[in-house]
Scaffold this active site. Structure first.
Site, short mmCIF file in Angstrom:
data_model
loop_
_atom_site.label_atom_id
_atom_site.label_comp_id
_atom_site.label_asym_id
_atom_site.label_seq_id
_atom_site.Cartn_x
_atom_site.Cartn_y
_atom_site.Cartn_z
N CYS A 137 0.86 -1.32 -0.05
CA CYS A 137 0.05 0.02 -0.05
C CYS A 137 0.90 1.37 0.00
O CYS A 137 1.76 1.32 0.88
CB CYS A 137 -0.77 -0.01 1.18
SG CYS A 137 -1.72 1.45 1.34
N GLY A 151 -14.28 6.40 -7.96
CA GLY A 151 -13.06 6.60 -8.74
C GLY A 151 -12.08 6.37 -7.64
O GLY A 151 -10.92 6.86 -7.74
N HIS A 178 -6.59 2.79 0.70
CA HIS A 178 -6.16 3.00 2.26
C HIS A 178 -7.07 4.38 2.65
O HIS A 178 -6.80 5.50 1.95
CB HIS A 178 -4.58 3.36 2.51
CG HIS A 178 -4.09 3.90 3.84
ND1 HIS A 178 -3.25 3.15 4.32
CD2 HIS A 178 -4.60 4.48 4.68
CE1 HIS A 178 -2.91 3.48 5.45
NE2 HIS A 178 -3.91 4.36 5.69
N HIS A 216 -8.69 7.62 3.06
CA HIS A 216 -8.19 8.92 3.26
C HIS A 216 -9.20 10.11 2.99
O HIS A 216 -10.17 9.76 2.11
CB HIS A 216 -6.99 9.12 2.26
CG HIS A 216 -7.39 8.66 0.96
ND1 HIS A 216 -7.60 7.46 0.32
CD2 HIS A 216 -7.73 9.34 -0.33
CE1 HIS A 216 -7.64 7.46 -0.92
NE2 HIS A 216 -7.83 8.60 -1.40
N HIS A 218 -9.95 13.77 1.49
CA HIS A 218 -9.22 14.74 0.71
C HIS A 218 -9.59 16.07 1.30
O HIS A 218 -10.83 16.33 1.51
CB HIS A 218 -9.71 14.88 -0.63
CG HIS A 218 -9.34 13.66 -1.51
ND1 HIS A 218 -8.50 13.78 -2.32
CD2 HIS A 218 -9.79 12.33 -1.55
CE1 HIS A 218 -8.26 12.80 -3.26
NE2 HIS A 218 -9.23 11.95 -2.70
P1 AMP Z 1 -8.79 8.45 -4.64
O1 AMP Z 1 -8.32 6.90 -4.03
O2 AMP Z 1 -9.57 8.50 -5.82
O3 AMP Z 1 -9.16 9.29 -3.41
O4 AMP Z 1 -7.15 9.10 -5.07
C1 AMP Z 1 -6.09 8.96 -4.55
C2 AMP Z 1 -5.48 10.25 -4.40
O5 AMP Z 1 -4.27 9.89 -4.03
C3 AMP Z 1 -5.33 11.09 -5.93
O6 AMP Z 1 -5.67 12.38 -5.68
C4 AMP Z 1 -3.63 10.92 -6.14
O7 AMP Z 1 -3.40 12.15 -6.73
C5 AMP Z 1 -3.30 10.69 -4.69
N1 AMP Z 1 -1.98 10.26 -4.81
C6 AMP Z 1 -1.41 8.94 -5.28
N2 AMP Z 1 -0.25 8.87 -4.91
C7 AMP Z 1 0.25 9.63 -4.31
C8 AMP Z 1 1.38 10.02 -3.83
N3 AMP Z 1 2.61 9.24 -4.01
N4 AMP Z 1 1.50 10.99 -2.90
C9 AMP Z 1 0.71 12.01 -2.81
N5 AMP Z 1 -0.72 11.66 -3.24
C10 AMP Z 1 -0.83 10.70 -3.96
ZN ZN Z 2 -2.13 1.41 3.78
#
Ligand code: AMP
Ligand code: ZN
Length: 114
Positions: free
Chosen positions: A6, A95, A100, A102, A104
């Site tokens: 992850c 989407g 994991h 999170h 936003h």
């Molecule tokens: P979501 O799962 O749709 O909420 O989107 C995942 C978010 O994680 C997206 O906005 C990506 O730009 C962001 N993301 C993916 N990889 C990384 C990373 N290594 N560092 C920071 N943000 C990330």
């Molecule tokens: Zn995780």
């Protein structure tokens, strides 16, 4: 995907770089790598849970604390007064890309519903 693979677990453990905005024993916040607004931060529990269906695996205090940290980050980055959105993309139709859980935290411009 389990914790081993992850990317957010790796970020939380600092095995992978991120721009850290806030951290404590339970919750970690970092800039979204593909920010869609002047403020775009991701707030995650250190403990791996995939999505809202697994939120019951988090201690209640940690689940609450995610939202407190979202508010702290907004204050820290100066968007409390102007307002900001807290969004969870949960599952395929939303989407969700990273499994994991999170939040936003998005702000610094006028936001609409999708
Ligand atoms: P979501 O799962 O749709 O909420 O989107 C995942 C978010 O994680 C997206 O906005 C990506 O730009 C962001 N993301 C993916 N990889 C990384 C990373 N290594 N560092 C920071 N943000 C990330
Ligand atoms: Zn995780």
């Amino acid at each position: 995907m389990d914790e081993k693979d992850c990317i957010f677990c790796k970020i939380v453990r600092k095995e992978m770089d991120s721009k850290v905005v806030y951290e404590d024993d339970e919750v970690f916040a970092f800039e979204d790598i593909n920010g869609r607004a002047p403020v775009h931060v991701l707030v995650v529990p250190r403990q791996h849970v995939a999505n809202l269906e697994e939120i019951g695996e988090l201690p209640d205090a940690v689940a609450k604390h995610l939202f407190e940290v979202a508010s702290t980050v907004a204050e820290q980055l100066g968007v409390t007064e102007g307002g900001y959105a807290v969004r969870i993309n949960n599952g395929r139709d939303a989407g969700q890309e990273v499994f994991h859980l999170h939040l936003h935290v998005i702000g610094g411009k006028k936001l609409g519903m999708p």
